[in-house]
Write a protein that holds these residues in place. Structure first.
Motif, PDB file in Angstrom:
ATOM      1  N   ASN A 237     -26.679 -10.534  17.903  1.00 10.19           N
ATOM      2  CA  ASN A 237     -26.758 -11.889  18.466  1.00 10.19           C
ATOM      3  C   ASN A 237     -28.167 -12.463  18.334  1.00 10.19           C
ATOM      4  O   ASN A 237     -28.333 -13.649  18.032  1.00 10.19           O
TER       5      ASN A 237
ATOM      6  N   GLU B 165     -30.335 -11.632  16.002  1.00  6.51           N
ATOM      7  CA  GLU B 165     -30.536 -11.923  14.577  1.00  6.51           C
ATOM      8  C   GLU B 165     -29.873 -13.243  14.183  1.00  6.51           C
ATOM      9  O   GLU B 165     -30.420 -14.021  13.392  1.00  6.51           O
ATOM     10  N   VAL B 166     -28.693 -13.496  14.743  1.00  3.66           N
ATOM     11  CA  VAL B 166     -27.983 -14.749  14.457  1.00  3.66           C
ATOM     12  C   VAL B 166     -28.770 -15.949  14.992  1.00  3.66           C
ATOM     13  O   VAL B 166     -28.897 -16.984  14.322  1.00  3.66           O
ATOM     14  N   LYS B 167     -29.283 -15.789  16.206  1.00  5.98           N
ATOM     15  CA  LYS B 167     -30.080 -16.884  16.803  1.00  5.98           C
ATOM     16  C   LYS B 167     -31.329 -17.159  15.999  1.00  5.98           C
ATOM     17  O   LYS B 167     -31.721 -18.326  15.832  1.00  5.98           O
ATOM     18  N   LYS B 168     -31.990 -16.115  15.477  1.00  5.45           N
ATOM     19  CA  LYS B 168     -33.189 -16.284  14.647  1.00  5.45           C
ATOM     20  C   LYS B 168     -32.855 -17.034  13.353  1.00  5.45           C
ATOM     21  O   LYS B 168     -33.591 -17.892  12.902  1.00  5.45           O
ATOM     22  N   GLU B 169     -31.697 -16.690  12.785  1.00 10.32           N
ATOM     23  CA  GLU B 169     -31.254 -17.356  11.559  1.00 10.32           C
ATOM     24  C   GLU B 169     -30.964 -18.828  11.820  1.00 10.32           C
ATOM     25  O   GLU B 169     -31.252 -19.694  10.982  1.00 10.32           O
ATOM     26  N   GLU B 170     -30.378 -19.125  12.986  1.00  9.46           N
ATOM     27  CA  GLU B 170     -30.050 -20.514  13.320  1.00  9.46           C
ATOM     28  C   GLU B 170     -31.317 -21.362  13.513  1.00  9.46           C
ATOM     29  O   GLU B 170     -31.365 -22.538  13.161  1.00  9.46           O
ATOM     30  N   LYS B 171     -32.369 -20.742  14.097  1.00  9.58           N
ATOM     31  CA  LYS B 171     -33.629 -21.467  14.291  1.00  9.58           C
ATOM     32  C   LYS B 171     -34.307 -21.805  12.979  1.00  9.58           C
ATOM     33  O   LYS B 171     -34.980 -22.826  12.849  1.00  9.58           O
ATOM     34  N   LYS B 172     -34.134 -20.916  12.012  1.00 11.52           N
ATOM     35  CA  LYS B 172     -34.716 -21.176  10.670  1.00 11.52           C
ATOM     36  C   LYS B 172     -34.024 -22.364  10.002  1.00 11.52           C
ATOM     37  O   LYS B 172     -34.604 -23.145   9.306  1.00 11.52           O
TER      38      LYS B 172
END
Length: 374
Positions: free
Chosen positions: A365, A367-374
């Motif tokens: 979760n 990692e997914v949030k970090k990807e979404e911020k990018k």
């Protein structure tokens, strides 16, 4: 390469009626139906019809073979259980049926209830799809190639589950009302039913351990009391000797039964742990005391009779439990402590797996949030 082979065969099939298709439409139109049929080569269609007829015969023969095996096992079993139980079989659409079949007669289930000391007996016969030989061959080839990935659905076996009446006549439910046969868990299951002890055939010991979680939790104990083809698999030798050999006496009846069943018996286990590895602590806490008998597919009437005798012996074990025959065994505090220790150890393993899964999900979760911020 494969496409070229198919293309070659299709051209050969088309060549069968090349002469017919070369006749002008005006000439064909003037001919009668019988004359057109006489000109046409039906070789390919005939072969196709023969193949379809052969497949239908194989399907019919395979289903009949499964039905024959089912009746060979279920009919004498039902006759014998009529003497033991009040209710035999199932009620379906206002009719009484002796057993039910599923998946084109590859899974057969019998059910028996209505006995003083036994809640129910469930008999399941697992058969292969004899009506689909090509499917069986493909499944066997795939199993050989991907042996670690695919479940073996080709194995034919019989499993019998016997559940005792280990409740009081009524029990208080969570809301305080009386409830007949409430959902059982480890708290409501009497201590004398919380153990694992069984007799396992040496030739199937490894496969039984892999398939059934409850056998994978206990050690093997060799003993001269059993016929040479068998071993005890038990939490404690006191349990196996005390229950199967009352007060360490000789049990000629049991030994004769085991000797008669050595060609097909895989395991005979009294257990409260689940068949499959639990993945939740709630699954582990849903304790269900039962005798679980697993055998190879019995081949003839003699083997069926021996299997019936084995089940009748299993029923007598729960009669002895109810009558207090084995109560002295469970008065041993050291034994109870060892059994409780195993339950705690196994539950901790389940909790550990749950925690690891929870941490892994949190990590994903994030990692997914970090990807979404990018």
């Amino acid at each position: 390469m494969v496409l070229e082979i198919f293309s070659k065969y299709f051209k050969q099939i088309e060549a069968l009626n090349l002469k017919f298709y070369s006749i002008p439409y005006d000439i064909i139109k003037q001919k009668t139906i019988l004359e057109r049929i006489a000109l046409y080569d039906f070789s390919f269609e005939t072969v196709i019809l023969m193949v379809i007829a052969l497949m239908a015969l194989i399907f019919h023969f395979g289903r009949n073979q499964n039905l024959k095996i089912t009746n060979m096992i279920m009919n004498p079993f039902n006759d014998a259980m009529h003497l033991e139980f009040g209710n035999i079989g199932f009620n379906y659409r206002m009719k009484k049926i002796p057993y039910i079949t599923e998946y084109q007669n590859t899974l057969v289930t019998g059910f028996y209830t209505g006995r003083k000391n036994v809640e129910s007996v469930e008999l399941k016969v697992h058969l292969s799809s004899r009506f689909n030989p090509l499917g069986l061959i493909m499944e066997k080839l795939m199993k050989g190639v991907f042996s670690g990935l695919l479940e073996d659905n080709l194995e034919e076996f019989v499993e019998i589950t016997i559940k005792p009446n280990n409740y009081a006549a009524t029990s208080k439910s969570s809301d305080g009302s009386n409830e007949l046969f409430p959902t059982q868990d480890r708290k409501t299951l009497p201590k004398k039913y919380q153990f694992v002890s069984g007799i396992v055939s040496k030739h199937s010991m490894t496969s039984s351990r892999k398939k059934y979680y409850y056998l994978n939790t206990i050690p093997m104990i060799e003993t001269p009391r059993l016929p040479k083809e068998y071993v005890f698999m038990t939490e404690n030798n006191t349990l196996s000797n005390g229950i199967f050999y009352k007060n360490h006496q000789e049990n000629e009846k049991l030994n004769d039964l085991l000797d008669n069943c050595k060609w097909f018996l895989k395991s005979f286990t009294i257990t409260d742990l689940p068949d499959d590895q639990p993945i939740l602590d709630t699954d582990f806490d849903k304790a269900s005391s039962r005798i679980h008998i697993v055998t190879k597919l019995v081949k003839d009437q003699k083997d069926v009779d021996h299997l019936i005798q084995l089940v009748q012996y299993a029923l007598s074990i729960y009669d002895d439990f109810t009558n207090g025959e084995f109560d002295k065994i469970f008065m041993n505090p050291n034994l109870l402590k060892k059994i409780e220790s195993l339950r705690t150890h196994e539950k901790n393993k389940v909790l550990k797996i749950m925690k690891e899964v929870e941490l892994e999900m949190k990590k994903r979760n994030l990692e997914v949030k970090k990807e979404e911020k990018k």
